[in-house]
Design a protein around this motif. Structure first.
Motif, PDB file in Angstrom:
ATOM      1  N   PHE A 197      28.879   8.772   8.405  1.00  0.00           N
ATOM      2  CA  PHE A 197      29.803   8.840   9.263  1.00  0.00           C
ATOM      3  C   PHE A 197      29.262   8.290  10.477  1.00  0.00           C
ATOM      4  O   PHE A 197      29.589   8.573  11.861  1.00  0.00           O
ATOM      5  CB  PHE A 197      30.292  10.693   9.110  1.00  0.00           C
ATOM      6  CG  PHE A 197      30.857  10.270   8.020  1.00  0.00           C
ATOM      7  CD1 PHE A 197      30.158  11.222   7.423  1.00  0.00           C
ATOM      8  CD2 PHE A 197      32.293  10.223   7.890  1.00  0.00           C
ATOM      9  CE1 PHE A 197      31.351  11.645   6.146  1.00  0.00           C
ATOM     10  CE2 PHE A 197      33.049  10.705   7.090  1.00  0.00           C
ATOM     11  CZ  PHE A 197      32.316  10.978   5.459  1.00  0.00           C
ATOM     12  N   TYR A 202      31.716   7.674  13.993  1.00  0.00           N
ATOM     13  CA  TYR A 202      32.579   8.984  13.531  1.00  0.00           C
ATOM     14  C   TYR A 202      32.521   9.553  15.154  1.00  0.00           C
ATOM     15  O   TYR A 202      32.272  10.507  15.084  1.00  0.00           O
ATOM     16  CB  TYR A 202      32.851   8.878  12.111  1.00  0.00           C
ATOM     17  CG  TYR A 202      33.485   7.634  10.877  1.00  0.00           C
ATOM     18  CD1 TYR A 202      33.428   6.845  11.005  1.00  0.00           C
ATOM     19  CD2 TYR A 202      34.502   8.266  10.576  1.00  0.00           C
ATOM     20  CE1 TYR A 202      33.471   5.862  10.634  1.00  0.00           C
ATOM     21  CE2 TYR A 202      35.354   7.204   9.446  1.00  0.00           C
ATOM     22  CZ  TYR A 202      34.651   6.483   9.615  1.00  0.00           C
ATOM     23  OH  TYR A 202      35.183   5.052   8.702  1.00  0.00           O
ATOM     24  N   MET A 220      34.305  14.238  14.926  1.00  0.00           N
ATOM     25  CA  MET A 220      34.602  14.889  13.952  1.00  0.00           C
ATOM     26  C   MET A 220      35.460  15.737  14.703  1.00  0.00           C
ATOM     27  O   MET A 220      35.476  15.697  15.664  1.00  0.00           O
ATOM     28  CB  MET A 220      33.156  14.645  13.363  1.00  0.00           C
ATOM     29  CG  MET A 220      32.490  14.028  12.352  1.00  0.00           C
ATOM     30  SD  MET A 220      31.173  14.858  12.161  1.00  0.00           S
ATOM     31  CE  MET A 220      31.787  14.865   9.850  1.00  0.00           C
ATOM     32  N   TRP A 254      31.047  10.896  18.467  1.00  0.00           N
ATOM     33  CA  TRP A 254      30.048  10.319  18.325  1.00  0.00           C
ATOM     34  C   TRP A 254      29.249  10.909  19.190  1.00  0.00           C
ATOM     35  O   TRP A 254      28.088  11.191  18.086  1.00  0.00           O
ATOM     36  CB  TRP A 254      30.138   8.960  18.205  1.00  0.00           C
ATOM     37  CG  TRP A 254      29.428   8.353  17.659  1.00  0.00           C
ATOM     38  CD1 TRP A 254      27.836   7.228  18.082  1.00  0.00           C
ATOM     39  CD2 TRP A 254      28.208   8.747  16.119  1.00  0.00           C
ATOM     40  NE1 TRP A 254      27.156   7.244  17.327  1.00  0.00           N
ATOM     41  CE2 TRP A 254      27.346   7.945  16.394  1.00  0.00           C
ATOM     42  CE3 TRP A 254      28.127   9.908  14.989  1.00  0.00           C
ATOM     43  CZ2 TRP A 254      25.753   8.172  15.389  1.00  0.00           C
ATOM     44  CZ3 TRP A 254      26.638   9.674  14.719  1.00  0.00           C
ATOM     45  CH2 TRP A 254      25.641   8.827  14.508  1.00  0.00           C
ATOM     46  N   ALA A 290      36.905  13.780   9.772  1.00  0.00           N
ATOM     47  CA  ALA A 290      36.596  12.725   9.804  1.00  0.00           C
ATOM     48  C   ALA A 290      37.121  11.318  10.555  1.00  0.00           C
ATOM     49  O   ALA A 290      38.519  11.887   9.258  1.00  0.00           O
ATOM     50  CB  ALA A 290      35.587  12.471   9.667  1.00  0.00           C
ATOM     51  N   ASP A 291      37.486  10.953  11.175  1.00  0.00           N
ATOM     52  CA  ASP A 291      37.347   9.988  11.239  1.00  0.00           C
ATOM     53  C   ASP A 291      37.351   8.448  12.525  1.00  0.00           C
ATOM     54  O   ASP A 291      36.255   9.332  13.801  1.00  0.00           O
ATOM     55  CB  ASP A 291      39.725   9.962  12.108  1.00  0.00           C
ATOM     56  CG  ASP A 291      40.556   8.457  11.692  1.00  0.00           C
ATOM     57  OD1 ASP A 291      41.235   8.683  11.171  1.00  0.00           O
ATOM     58  OD2 ASP A 291      39.865   7.911  12.893  1.00  0.00           O
ATOM     59  N   ASP A 292      37.348   7.567  12.780  1.00  0.00           N
ATOM     60  CA  ASP A 292      37.028   6.497  13.335  1.00  0.00           C
ATOM     61  C   ASP A 292      37.183   6.452  14.652  1.00  0.00           C
ATOM     62  O   ASP A 292      36.789   5.701  15.705  1.00  0.00           O
ATOM     63  CB  ASP A 292      36.691   4.629  13.061  1.00  0.00           C
ATOM     64  CG  ASP A 292      37.659   4.486  12.375  1.00  0.00           C
ATOM     65  OD1 ASP A 292      37.987   3.567  12.249  1.00  0.00           O
ATOM     66  OD2 ASP A 292      38.909   5.338  12.894  1.00  0.00           O
ATOM     67  N   SER A 293      38.188   7.328  14.893  1.00  0.00           N
ATOM     68  CA  SER A 293      39.266   7.307  15.929  1.00  0.00           C
ATOM     69  C   SER A 293      39.259   8.245  16.705  1.00  0.00           C
ATOM     70  O   SER A 293      39.616   9.619  16.015  1.00  0.00           O
ATOM     71  CB  SER A 293      40.192   6.537  16.608  1.00  0.00           C
ATOM     72  OG  SER A 293      41.229   7.496  17.524  1.00  0.00           O
ATOM     73  N   VAL A 301      41.328  11.342  14.716  1.00  0.00           N
ATOM     74  CA  VAL A 301      40.783  13.027  14.620  1.00  0.00           C
ATOM     75  C   VAL A 301      41.502  14.372  14.824  1.00  0.00           C
ATOM     76  O   VAL A 301      41.555  15.249  14.184  1.00  0.00           O
ATOM     77  CB  VAL A 301      39.364  12.714  14.864  1.00  0.00           C
ATOM     78  CG1 VAL A 301      38.851  13.399  15.610  1.00  0.00           C
ATOM     79  CG2 VAL A 301      38.709  13.917  13.468  1.00  0.00           C
ATOM     80  N   THR A 305      41.368  10.740   8.773  1.00  0.00           N
ATOM     81  CA  THR A 305      41.221   9.861   7.051  1.00  0.00           C
ATOM     82  C   THR A 305      40.828  10.791   7.054  1.00  0.00           C
ATOM     83  O   THR A 305      40.985  10.497   5.145  1.00  0.00           O
ATOM     84  CB  THR A 305      41.365   8.658   7.777  1.00  0.00           C
ATOM     85  OG1 THR A 305      40.672   8.195   8.733  1.00  0.00           O
ATOM     86  CG2 THR A 305      40.542   8.123   6.808  1.00  0.00           C
ATOM     87  N   TYR A 306      39.842  11.476   6.689  1.00  0.00           N
ATOM     88  CA  TYR A 306      38.617  12.244   6.330  1.00  0.00           C
ATOM     89  C   TYR A 306      38.675  13.788   6.249  1.00  0.00           C
ATOM     90  O   TYR A 306      39.475  14.138   7.551  1.00  0.00           O
ATOM     91  CB  TYR A 306      37.551  12.008   5.686  1.00  0.00           C
ATOM     92  CG  TYR A 306      37.413  10.344   5.096  1.00  0.00           C
ATOM     93  CD1 TYR A 306      36.844   9.255   6.902  1.00  0.00           C
ATOM     94  CD2 TYR A 306      36.789   9.894   4.484  1.00  0.00           C
ATOM     95  CE1 TYR A 306      37.016   8.056   7.239  1.00  0.00           C
ATOM     96  CE2 TYR A 306      36.491   8.925   4.070  1.00  0.00           C
ATOM     97  CZ  TYR A 306      36.498   7.772   4.832  1.00  0.00           C
ATOM     98  OH  TYR A 306      36.353   6.473   4.818  1.00  0.00           O
TER      99      TYR A 306
END
Length: 122
Positions: free
Chosen positions: A29, A32, A34, A53, A98-101, A105, A110-111
């Motif tokens: 991650f 990412y 969170m 991050w 979690a998400d890359d943005s 988030v 996404t997760y």
């Protein structure tokens, strides 16, 4: 397969504290954002807190500002949520996300983890 696994939920009295943790596995991650959502009985899932991050940016729902603190340990792929001065209305299932943005988030991550129950008795 990416997984987020929460731990630390339980039953506490109003005014007490609790610490939730969430460990990511199955993928890195790295990079990412969170965060945490929660869902109370009969209600929709609501955003609680998020952290970027490098932990330079933190976001909180108004209902938890000043009482909850989010932090992370990137070496352990883990995010934490310190819950202080708990109230009965904090009772909910808490989900790690979690998400890359960072923006995503806080709104549509996404997760998702499977959730951990926090119950606050008054």
């Amino acid at each position: 397969q990416a997984q987020l696994v929460e731990a630390g939920g339980g039953l506490v009295q109003a005014g007490e504290s609790l610490t939730l943790s969430c460990a990511g596995s199955g993928r890195t991650f790295s990079g990412y954002a969170m965060g945490w959502f929660r869902q109370a009985p009969g209600k929709e899932r609501d955003f609680v807190a998020a952290i970027s991050w490098r932990a330079g940016i933190r976001r909180y729902a108004d209902s938890v500002k000043g009482r909850f603190t989010i932090s992370r340990d990137n070496a352990k792929n883990t995010v934490y949520l310190q819950l202080n001065s708990l109230k009965a209305e904090d009772t909910a299932i808490y989900y790690c996300v979690a998400d890359d943005s960072l923006a995503e988030v806080t709104s549509n991550p996404t997760y998702w983890g499977q959730g951990t129950q926090v119950t606050v008795s008054s």
